[in-house]
Design a protein around this motif. Sequence first.
Motif, PDB file in Angstrom:
ATOM      1  N   VAL A  27       1.002  44.554 -39.390  1.00 21.73           N
ATOM      2  CA  VAL A  27       0.575  45.250 -38.169  1.00 21.73           C
ATOM      3  C   VAL A  27       0.736  46.752 -38.329  1.00 21.73           C
ATOM      4  O   VAL A  27      -0.154  47.535 -37.971  1.00 21.73           O
ATOM      5  N   ARG A  28       1.872  47.175 -38.900  1.00 23.56           N
ATOM      6  CA  ARG A  28       2.078  48.615 -39.121  1.00 23.56           C
ATOM      7  C   ARG A  28       1.016  49.174 -40.057  1.00 23.56           C
ATOM      8  O   ARG A  28       0.463  50.260 -39.815  1.00 23.56           O
ATOM      9  N   ALA A  29       0.724  48.450 -41.142  1.00 23.82           N
ATOM     10  CA  ALA A  29      -0.281  48.919 -42.102  1.00 23.82           C
ATOM     11  C   ALA A  29      -1.655  49.001 -41.457  1.00 23.82           C
ATOM     12  O   ALA A  29      -2.415  49.936 -41.719  1.00 23.82           O
ATOM     13  N   ALA A  30      -1.977  48.035 -40.609  1.00 27.29           N
ATOM     14  CA  ALA A  30      -3.273  48.057 -39.938  1.00 27.29           C
ATOM     15  C   ALA A  30      -3.411  49.302 -39.069  1.00 27.29           C
ATOM     16  O   ALA A  30      -4.458  49.971 -39.066  1.00 27.29           O
ATOM     17  N   MET A  31      -2.362  49.628 -38.349  1.00 28.41           N
ATOM     18  CA  MET A  31      -2.417  50.825 -37.499  1.00 28.41           C
ATOM     19  C   MET A  31      -2.508  52.091 -38.340  1.00 28.41           C
ATOM     20  O   MET A  31      -3.250  53.016 -38.004  1.00 28.41           O
ATOM     21  N   GLU A  32      -1.780  52.124 -39.445  1.00 33.51           N
ATOM     22  CA  GLU A  32      -1.822  53.302 -40.316  1.00 33.51           C
ATOM     23  C   GLU A  32      -3.201  53.506 -40.934  1.00 33.51           C
ATOM     24  O   GLU A  32      -3.612  54.638 -41.194  1.00 33.51           O
ATOM     25  N   HIS A  33      -3.929  52.421 -41.159  1.00 33.28           N
ATOM     26  CA  HIS A  33      -5.270  52.506 -41.743  1.00 33.28           C
ATOM     27  C   HIS A  33      -6.363  52.625 -40.677  1.00 33.28           C
ATOM     28  O   HIS A  33      -7.545  52.631 -41.013  1.00 33.28           O
ATOM     29  N   GLY A  34      -5.984  52.717 -39.418  1.00 32.36           N
ATOM     30  CA  GLY A  34      -6.968  52.900 -38.368  1.00 32.36           C
ATOM     31  C   GLY A  34      -7.789  51.665 -38.046  1.00 32.36           C
ATOM     32  O   GLY A  34      -8.906  51.763 -37.529  1.00 32.36           O
ATOM     33  N   VAL A  35      -7.234  50.490 -38.330  1.00 29.87           N
ATOM     34  CA  VAL A  35      -7.923  49.242 -38.010  1.00 29.87           C
ATOM     35  C   VAL A  35      -7.852  49.003 -36.505  1.00 29.87           C
ATOM     36  O   VAL A  35      -6.802  49.168 -35.887  1.00 29.87           O
ATOM     37  N   ASP A  36      -8.975  48.596 -35.918  1.00 33.06           N
ATOM     38  CA  ASP A  36      -9.024  48.366 -34.466  1.00 33.06           C
ATOM     39  C   ASP A  36      -8.702  46.927 -34.079  1.00 33.06           C
ATOM     40  O   ASP A  36      -8.156  46.683 -33.000  1.00 33.06           O
ATOM     41  N   TYR A  37      -9.073  45.980 -34.945  1.00 30.19           N
ATOM     42  CA  TYR A  37      -8.878  44.565 -34.639  1.00 30.19           C
ATOM     43  C   TYR A  37      -8.237  43.871 -35.840  1.00 30.19           C
ATOM     44  O   TYR A  37      -8.711  44.004 -36.962  1.00 30.19           O
ATOM     45  N   LEU A  38      -7.174  43.114 -35.562  1.00 28.15           N
ATOM     46  CA  LEU A  38      -6.482  42.356 -36.596  1.00 28.15           C
ATOM     47  C   LEU A  38      -6.241  40.950 -36.066  1.00 28.15           C
ATOM     48  O   LEU A  38      -5.643  40.782 -34.999  1.00 28.15           O
ATOM     49  N   THR A  39      -6.734  39.946 -36.770  1.00 24.83           N
ATOM     50  CA  THR A  39      -6.540  38.552 -36.373  1.00 24.83           C
ATOM     51  C   THR A  39      -5.693  37.861 -37.424  1.00 24.83           C
ATOM     52  O   THR A  39      -6.020  37.887 -38.612  1.00 24.83           O
ATOM     53  N   LEU A  40      -4.612  37.234 -36.996  1.00 26.79           N
ATOM     54  CA  LEU A  40      -3.686  36.556 -37.895  1.00 26.79           C
ATOM     55  C   LEU A  40      -3.716  35.056 -37.629  1.00 26.79           C
ATOM     56  O   LEU A  40      -3.522  34.611 -36.490  1.00 26.79           O
ATOM     57  N   TYR A  41      -3.958  34.291 -38.682  1.00 30.26           N
ATOM     58  CA  TYR A  41      -4.015  32.834 -38.579  1.00 30.26           C
ATOM     59  C   TYR A  41      -2.588  32.316 -38.637  1.00 30.26           C
ATOM     60  O   TYR A  41      -2.062  32.005 -39.703  1.00 30.26           O
ATOM     61  N   ALA A  42      -1.961  32.197 -37.476  1.00 28.23           N
ATOM     62  CA  ALA A  42      -0.538  31.883 -37.416  1.00 28.23           C
ATOM     63  C   ALA A  42      -0.252  30.389 -37.488  1.00 28.23           C
ATOM     64  O   ALA A  42       0.778  29.971 -38.029  1.00 28.23           O
ATOM     65  N   PHE A  43      -1.158  29.566 -36.940  1.00 28.34           N
ATOM     66  CA  PHE A  43      -0.926  28.120 -36.899  1.00 28.34           C
ATOM     67  C   PHE A  43      -2.275  27.454 -36.735  1.00 28.34           C
ATOM     68  O   PHE A  43      -2.959  27.659 -35.729  1.00 28.34           O
ATOM     69  N   SER A  44      -2.682  26.662 -37.720  1.00 27.14           N
ATOM     70  CA  SER A  44      -3.997  26.028 -37.664  1.00 27.14           C
ATOM     71  C   SER A  44      -3.908  24.700 -36.913  1.00 27.14           C
ATOM     72  O   SER A  44      -2.820  24.118 -36.751  1.00 27.14           O
ATOM     73  N   SER A  45      -5.060  24.198 -36.489  1.00 26.52           N
ATOM     74  CA  SER A  45      -5.082  22.892 -35.835  1.00 26.52           C
ATOM     75  C   SER A  45      -4.615  21.804 -36.798  1.00 26.52           C
ATOM     76  O   SER A  45      -4.061  20.782 -36.378  1.00 26.52           O
ATOM     77  N   GLU A  46      -4.801  22.027 -38.106  1.00 30.51           N
ATOM     78  CA  GLU A  46      -4.363  21.056 -39.099  1.00 30.51           C
ATOM     79  C   GLU A  46      -2.853  21.097 -39.338  1.00 30.51           C
ATOM     80  O   GLU A  46      -2.273  20.143 -39.867  1.00 30.51           O
ATOM     81  N   ASN A  47      -2.209  22.199 -38.957  1.00 27.23           N
ATOM     82  CA  ASN A  47      -0.761  22.316 -39.168  1.00 27.23           C
ATOM     83  C   ASN A  47       0.039  21.313 -38.338  1.00 27.23           C
ATOM     84  O   ASN A  47       1.227  21.084 -38.627  1.00 27.23           O
ATOM     85  N   TRP A  48      -0.592  20.686 -37.333  1.00 27.59           N
ATOM     86  CA  TRP A  48       0.112  19.668 -36.552  1.00 27.59           C
ATOM     87  C   TRP A  48       0.438  18.437 -37.408  1.00 27.59           C
ATOM     88  O   TRP A  48       1.233  17.588 -36.993  1.00 27.59           O
ATOM     89  N   ARG A  49      -0.149  18.334 -38.590  1.00 26.94           N
ATOM     90  CA  ARG A  49       0.152  17.216 -39.486  1.00 26.94           C
ATOM     91  C   ARG A  49       1.491  17.398 -40.193  1.00 26.94           C
ATOM     92  O   ARG A  49       1.972  16.482 -40.868  1.00 26.94           O
ATOM     93  N   ARG A  50       2.083  18.580 -40.072  1.00 28.29           N
ATOM     94  CA  ARG A  50       3.364  18.823 -40.734  1.00 28.29           C
ATOM     95  C   ARG A  50       4.481  18.066 -40.012  1.00 28.29           C
ATOM     96  O   ARG A  50       4.301  17.520 -38.928  1.00 28.29           O
TER      97      ARG A  50
END
Length: 224
Positions: free
Chosen positions: A30-53
Amino acid sequence: MDGNGRWARSRGVPVVQGHREGGEAVQRCVRAAMEHGVDYLTLYAFSSENWRRSGEEISDLTGLMQFYLRHRFRELDSQGVRLRIIGEPERFGESFCRELHRAEEQTRSNTRLTLSLALSYGSRAEIAGGVRHLAERVRAGTLNPQDIDEDMLSAALQTGDMPDPDLVVRTSGESRLSNFLLWQSAYAELVFLDVLWPDFGEKDFAEAMRRYMRRQRRFGGRPE
């Protein structure tokens, strides 16, 4: 954000430690994104398939997400980060879902960076949901099927108010999208890094940006 489990196993520590270190990598990203002037950052934190864990790992992940939401959220808010949630967060339970939506509302007016967390997210399910929404409008008589186009379906997705991604980065050496933003990434540049997510830092973010900047984006047209 891939490689938390492999990072932990390679060091002989519990998987939950890999997830903890992955949480720290989120902060660096997140810090790097702001430093590079990125406006939108999407993080894949938990997939629908991760419920199989295993239930234990899901519980550990949920607890860690709650911890970061409660203890790191204020820092993000003060930095001007707007939080967005896509996916099916209600599957994590009513209490956690309320916290997520409260954070969304509190940061709604922030403009420095829009941080979208994909929680219990699957792109195919998202696309199917968008199609169902349009089908319901057709059934209600408020939409002519012949008027449905790509822009209309894009607007029906959970990311409908955000631009399509320019760059998709996957860590840990895996070279696939794994049901992440499939519709939205039709013309995104793809970068695959060998680094495991817990080791991801500003230099890795910068490397992904360097690779992106070297690409010639033609969107189906001829090079100039």
